[in-house]
Design a protein around this motif. Structure first.
Motif, PDB file in Angstrom:
ATOM      1  N   GLN A  78      65.917  37.444 -20.939  1.00 61.84           N
ATOM      2  CA  GLN A  78      67.011  36.646 -20.371  1.00 61.84           C
ATOM      3  C   GLN A  78      66.506  35.234 -20.125  1.00 61.84           C
ATOM      4  N   LYS A  79      67.296  34.251 -20.515  1.00 66.36           N
ATOM      5  CA  LYS A  79      66.922  32.869 -20.228  1.00 66.36           C
ATOM      6  C   LYS A  79      67.980  32.245 -19.326  1.00 66.36           C
ATOM      7  N   TYR A  80      67.553  31.587 -18.286  1.00 67.77           N
ATOM      8  CA  TYR A  80      68.475  30.918 -17.373  1.00 67.77           C
ATOM      9  C   TYR A  80      68.260  29.410 -17.435  1.00 67.77           C
TER      10      TYR A  80
ATOM     11  N   ARG B 223      63.817  18.554 -25.553  1.00 71.28           N
ATOM     12  CA  ARG B 223      64.882  18.846 -24.592  1.00 71.28           C
ATOM     13  C   ARG B 223      65.621  20.113 -24.993  1.00 71.28           C
ATOM     14  N   GLY B 224      65.909  20.919 -24.008  1.00 65.34           N
ATOM     15  CA  GLY B 224      66.580  22.186 -24.278  1.00 65.34           C
ATOM     16  C   GLY B 224      65.637  23.254 -24.807  1.00 65.34           C
ATOM     17  N   GLY B 225      64.329  22.990 -24.736  1.00 64.93           N
ATOM     18  CA  GLY B 225      63.338  23.839 -25.381  1.00 64.93           C
ATOM     19  C   GLY B 225      63.162  25.232 -24.779  1.00 64.93           C
ATOM     20  N   SER B 226      63.684  25.459 -23.571  1.00 67.13           N
ATOM     21  CA  SER B 226      63.548  26.801 -22.991  1.00 67.13           C
ATOM     22  C   SER B 226      64.291  27.843 -23.813  1.00 67.13           C
ATOM     23  N   ASP B 227      65.364  27.422 -24.477  1.00 64.22           N
ATOM     24  CA  ASP B 227      66.072  28.353 -25.367  1.00 64.22           C
ATOM     25  C   ASP B 227      65.104  28.886 -26.414  1.00 64.22           C
ATOM     26  N   THR B 228      64.312  27.959 -26.960  1.00 66.02           N
ATOM     27  CA  THR B 228      63.384  28.345 -28.025  1.00 66.02           C
ATOM     28  C   THR B 228      62.269  29.230 -27.477  1.00 66.02           C
TER      29      THR B 228
END
Ligand code: ASP
Ligand code: MG
Length: 408
Positions: free
Chosen positions: A6-8, A150-155
């Motif tokens: 799960q990613k938040y 930026r937005g790298g937590s998705d990856t």
């Protein structure tokens, strides 16, 4: 029993109350008998704050140190979530990127993940713990801390899901899923239930902000199903998965826009072999990524016009390169504009249907919007227009293609 990553995102962990909400959801998932790995972004606004601080200190902060600084946002949120989970009685451990370890190349600020060590995570899961991982960061071969853009937590989340061969990767965010257009500017935008990797890839790279493009590339490569959903309620979101035959029936899946665009045109360059090569060699040497390119030649006059688009951030540098080359090649002039937007229509169904492009051009024409450039691929059509017409174009296209009635 399943293994779920799960990613938040930042808004989902924006304050302690929301972190408690997240913890609740994590515990529920675990109590249903699943193994849970949680990836978190920095608390909302934190990355921007750190970036601003560094740029206040100096106009060109050192890239290595900037990554060390930016990675702290996720260090804080991951530890805080672990502390909250413990306070609720859950066995948990948090890890930073280099502790896992998430190996990357050395491109600071936009590093690519090259390896994920699954062993540490697996052994914690075997001990019955929840594993919390700080998103957005890794470590290069020399042991330097890197960040993934930026937005790298998705990856991070998708890469971990791929390495663990997880059953599902859930991306929790502040919107209900992936929409046919940005609901913030198009109130008739409709939530999509299922979308193929290829369409999502186009949407993400053409301006939809919901997933980092690289995370979709990763998911496609390793076949990781993604569920994009809201962290604020239990409703289902959007499943990003392998293409299914029903998806081909939907001609257009969505319309996206990107206002972070600039256009440069070199008018009347002498039409000789090697000019384009010279020019784009100079641009790529300057590390500038070019998106669309259009060259038109007029045989009679022996001149060519060359136009291309780049992201706004690269505009000043690209313009300087264009101007110096135009002078050297004795081109007539350089026309540059940075108030342009790229509007795109995306859909795997376009493969089997003709007429989407002409309809799109017709809709824009009817609104009096001039098209400055066009580019197409099998599953998308993009037009460059004046940025001031962005919202109008998105709404008009959304209406004309009846995307609010999209099934599936
Ligand atoms: N905190 C990082 C950012 O704002 C990474 C992320 O949120 O995914 O871009
Ligand atoms: Mg995000």
């Amino acid at each position: 029993m399943a293994l779920i990553v799960q990613k938040y995102g930042g808004t989902s962990v924006a304050d302690l109350e929301r972190v408690r909400n997240v913890a609740q959801r994590v515990i529920e998932t675990k109590n249903q008998g699943n193994d849970v790995v949680v990836v978190v972004s920095a608390m909302a606004g934190e990355t921007d704050k750190l970036l601003t601080l560094a740029h206040e200190a100096t106009s060109m902060p050192d890239e290595r140190e900037l990554d060390v600084l930016l990675a702290t946002g996720e260090q804080a949120s991951s530890a805080l979530l672990a502390i909250v989970l413990q306070s609720m009685g859950s066995p948990v451990k948090s890890f930073l990127g280099h502790q896992i370890k998430i190996g990357t190349d050395s491109a600071y600020g936009k590093a690519r993940i090259t390896s994920v060590d699954a062993d540490t995570i697996f052994s914690e899961l075997r001990e019955g713990r929840i594993v919390v991982v700080a998103g957005f960061q890794g470590e290069d071969e020399a042991g330097n801390i890197t960040t993934l853009g930026r937005g790298g937590s998705d990856t991070t989340a998708v890469a971990i899901a791929a390495a663990l061969k997880a059953d599902l990767c859930e991306i929790y965010t502040d919107v209900d899923g992936v929409f046919t257009a940005n609901p913030a500017i198009c109130e008739r935008a409709h939530k999509i239930n299922r979308i193929s990797y290829d369409e999502m890839l186009e949407m993400a790279s053409l301006g939809a902000k919901v997933l980092q493009t690289r995370s979709v590339e990763f998911a496609k490569k390793f076949g990781v199903p993604i569920h994009v959903r809201s962290s604020f309620h239990a409703g289902k979101g959007t499943i990003v998965c392998e293409e299914e035959s029903a998806m081909e029936e939907v001609v257009v899946s969505g319309v996206t826009y990107d206002v972070n665009q600039a256009r440069i045109e070199i008018a009347q360059v002498p039409d000789r072999p090697g000019i384009a090569a010279r020019f784009f060699d100079a641009i790529s040497t300057a590390n500038i990524l070019v998106d669309m390119i259009i060259q038109t030649t007029s045989l009679e006059e022996g001149f060519a016009n060359m136009a291309f688009t780049i992201s706004k951030a690269d505009f000043p540098q690209a313009l300087a390169v264009a101007q110096s080359l135009a002078k050297e090649l004795e081109a007539r002039e350089v026309i540059a504009e940075d108030e342009v937007a790229k509007i795109s229509m995306i859909g795997v169904g376009m493969r089997g249907h003709s007429g989407v492009a002409s309809k799109m051009f017709g809709v824009l024409a009817k609104e009096g919007i001039n098209i400055k450039m066009i580019s197409t691929s099998e599953i998308k059509i993009s037009c460059i227009i004046d940025a001031k017409y962005t919202e109008l174009a998105v709404r008009a296209l959304h209406n004309a293609f009846e995307l609010d009635k999209r099934n599936g």
